[in-house]
Design an enzyme around this catalytic site. Structure first.
Site, PDB file in Angstrom:
ATOM      1  N   ARG A  73     111.106  72.242  71.720  1.00 27.41           N
ATOM      2  CA  ARG A  73     112.228  72.479  70.807  1.00 27.41           C
ATOM      3  C   ARG A  73     111.795  72.128  69.396  1.00 27.41           C
ATOM      4  NH1 ARG A  73     117.943  69.198  70.804  1.00 27.41           N
ATOM      5  NH2 ARG A  73     119.233  70.740  69.750  1.00 27.41           N
ATOM      6  N   PHE A 113     114.879  69.392  60.580  1.00 31.48           N
ATOM      7  CA  PHE A 113     115.658  68.460  61.387  1.00 31.48           C
ATOM      8  C   PHE A 113     114.732  67.631  62.275  1.00 31.48           C
ATOM      9  CE2 PHE A 113     118.741  68.004  65.179  1.00 31.48           C
ATOM     10  CZ  PHE A 113     119.019  66.698  64.819  1.00 31.48           C
ATOM     11  N   GLN A 133     110.884  68.287  69.262  1.00 31.33           N
ATOM     12  CA  GLN A 133     111.148  67.525  70.485  1.00 31.33           C
ATOM     13  C   GLN A 133     110.157  67.929  71.572  1.00 31.33           C
ATOM     14  OE1 GLN A 133     115.266  67.477  71.592  1.00 31.33           O
ATOM     15  NE2 GLN A 133     114.861  66.858  73.712  1.00 31.33           N
ATOM     16  N   ASN A 147     117.974  61.678  74.531  1.00 36.41           N
ATOM     17  CA  ASN A 147     118.766  61.240  75.686  1.00 36.41           C
ATOM     18  C   ASN A 147     119.930  62.196  75.922  1.00 36.41           C
ATOM     19  OD1 ASN A 147     120.943  60.444  73.928  1.00 36.41           O
ATOM     20  ND2 ASN A 147     119.841  58.537  73.515  1.00 36.41           N
ATOM     21  N   PHE A 180     111.687  62.737  70.219  1.00 39.78           N
ATOM     22  CA  PHE A 180     111.691  63.663  69.088  1.00 39.78           C
ATOM     23  C   PHE A 180     111.175  62.953  67.846  1.00 39.78           C
ATOM     24  CE2 PHE A 180     115.978  61.849  68.984  1.00 39.78           C
ATOM     25  CZ  PHE A 180     116.200  61.600  67.635  1.00 39.78           C
ATOM     26  N   LEU A 184     122.786  60.419  63.521  1.00 38.21           N
ATOM     27  CA  LEU A 184     122.261  59.983  64.821  1.00 38.21           C
ATOM     28  C   LEU A 184     122.111  58.470  64.912  1.00 38.21           C
ATOM     29  CD1 LEU A 184     119.462  62.667  65.441  1.00 38.21           C
ATOM     30  CD2 LEU A 184     121.829  62.667  66.253  1.00 38.21           C
ATOM     31  N   HIS A 210     120.395  56.902  69.185  1.00 41.02           N
ATOM     32  CA  HIS A 210     119.026  57.079  69.702  1.00 41.02           C
ATOM     33  C   HIS A 210     118.169  55.884  69.290  1.00 41.02           C
ATOM     34  CE1 HIS A 210     119.596  61.352  70.850  1.00 41.02           C
ATOM     35  NE2 HIS A 210     120.455  61.338  69.837  1.00 41.02           N
TER      36      HIS A 210
END
Length: 325
Positions: free
Chosen positions: A63, A68, A71, A110, A121, A130, A134
């Site tokens: 990903r 951003f 991952q 997660n 990531f 976030l 995380h």
């Protein structure tokens, strides 16, 4: 205390692009860091649950979202729905207080609270939305501009999956090297000179003792008959010196190991990275050279040179067409 460091070697479309080196925050998230470190080394072997190697090697970055994050870490299903920790299942969150406030931070992916496995990531910018969700357990210290930004530039499909494979071709842990601190040069010399002086003193005493025995021998007998074949003092001295430096003898001072400093560690990492890049450059030049040699074997007008003797070969079809013209 120097924090542990691990690396990921990345290949885009089967072409190596470089190495990313991470520093792990084992002081604030020890369990998360140990999970990531062991998955980089592959030291845990096969998983009991999935029967797959607990190892990031040959897994993919599945990903990538521009500006951003990127991952990866799903080595079981390779699509973002799998992954497995070294602890046999999901494990709890550790440090949720560290903010996600810059690019190059290494975070756990997660599916909610306390569902960490092997997916991670890397941020491409600050992500304040976030914070508290995380675990931040490391940061990129080398390879962000050279590798991470190249991964972010790979075209993706409508599901944010890279259109060409982005693979972790190799991974592992970077270890500190211990330097051996040798003893001071004057001390072994002093010990050796003292032992040699004792050896010379004992040899002189034996020599005087032999001279006294020689003066007390009767006239009818020769010294060689009394003592038998005479051995030279030089050979005895060599024999005793060899015994002094025998493997069983202990050195005057034990060698004390001295660990690398963090500055020496960074300098060595940079040197090894430059050596690795230079080796890859040489391999690429060799590959281009071979392609050039193959391309020069074919000339215009159907003339080619073949074999060890470079025999000339003329294609009859091409020359027949040139004669018709």
């Amino acid at each position: 205390m120097v924090r542990p460091r691990v690396f990921l070697d990345i290949a885009i479309d089967n072409t190596p692009v470089g190495r990313v080196i991470f520093e792990l925050f084992n002081d604030t998230a020890p369990k998360t860091c140990e999970n990531f470190r062991a998955l980089c080394t592959g030291e845990k072997g096969l998983s009991i649950l999935s029967e797959r190697p607990l190892y990031y090697k040959h897994s993919i970055i599945h990903r990538s979202i521009k500006d951003f994050m990127i991952q990866g870490g799903d080595f079981t299903k390779r699509n973002g729905t799998g992954g497995e920790s070294i602890y046999g299942g999901p494990f709890e969150d550790e440090d949720l207080e560290r903010p996600i406030d810059s690019q190059g931070l290494l975070c756990m992916a997660n599916k909610g609270a306390n569902t960490n496995n092997s997916q991670f990531f890397i941020t491409l910018r600050d992500c304040p939305h976030l914070n508290g969700k995380h675990v931040v357990f490391g940061r990129v210290i080398r390879g962000y501009a050279e590798v991470i930004e190249k991964i972010a530039d790979v075209p993706v499909d409508e599901k944010d999956r890279p259109r060409v494979p982005v693979t972790i071709s190799n991974c592992g842990e970077l270890m500190l090297r211990a330097k051996s601190q040798s003893q001071s040069p004057d001390e072994p010399k002093a010990a050796l000179s003292a032992s040699e002086s004792e050896l010379d003193r004992s040899d002189d005493e034996k020599h005087r003792h032999r001279k006294n025995r020689k003066h007390h021998l009767p006239d009818s007998r020769e010294p060689s008959e009394e003592r038998g074949p005479r051995r030279s003092n030089k050979s005895k001295r060599k024999h005793k010196k060899a015994r002094l430096v025998s493997p069983d003898s202990k050195p005057p001072l034990a060698l004390q190991p001295e660990q690398e400093t963090e500055e020496q560690y960074d300098a060595r990492l940079e040197r090894e990275e430059n050596e690795r890049l230079e080796l890859e450059r040489k391999r690429e030049l060799e590959r281009l050279k071979m392609r050039l040699e193959l391309s020069t074997e074919t000339k215009n007008n159907g003339v080619r040179f073949k074999g060890r003797g470079r025999m000339k070969y003329v294609d009859p079809e091409i020359h027949r067409g040139s004669r018709d013209d």
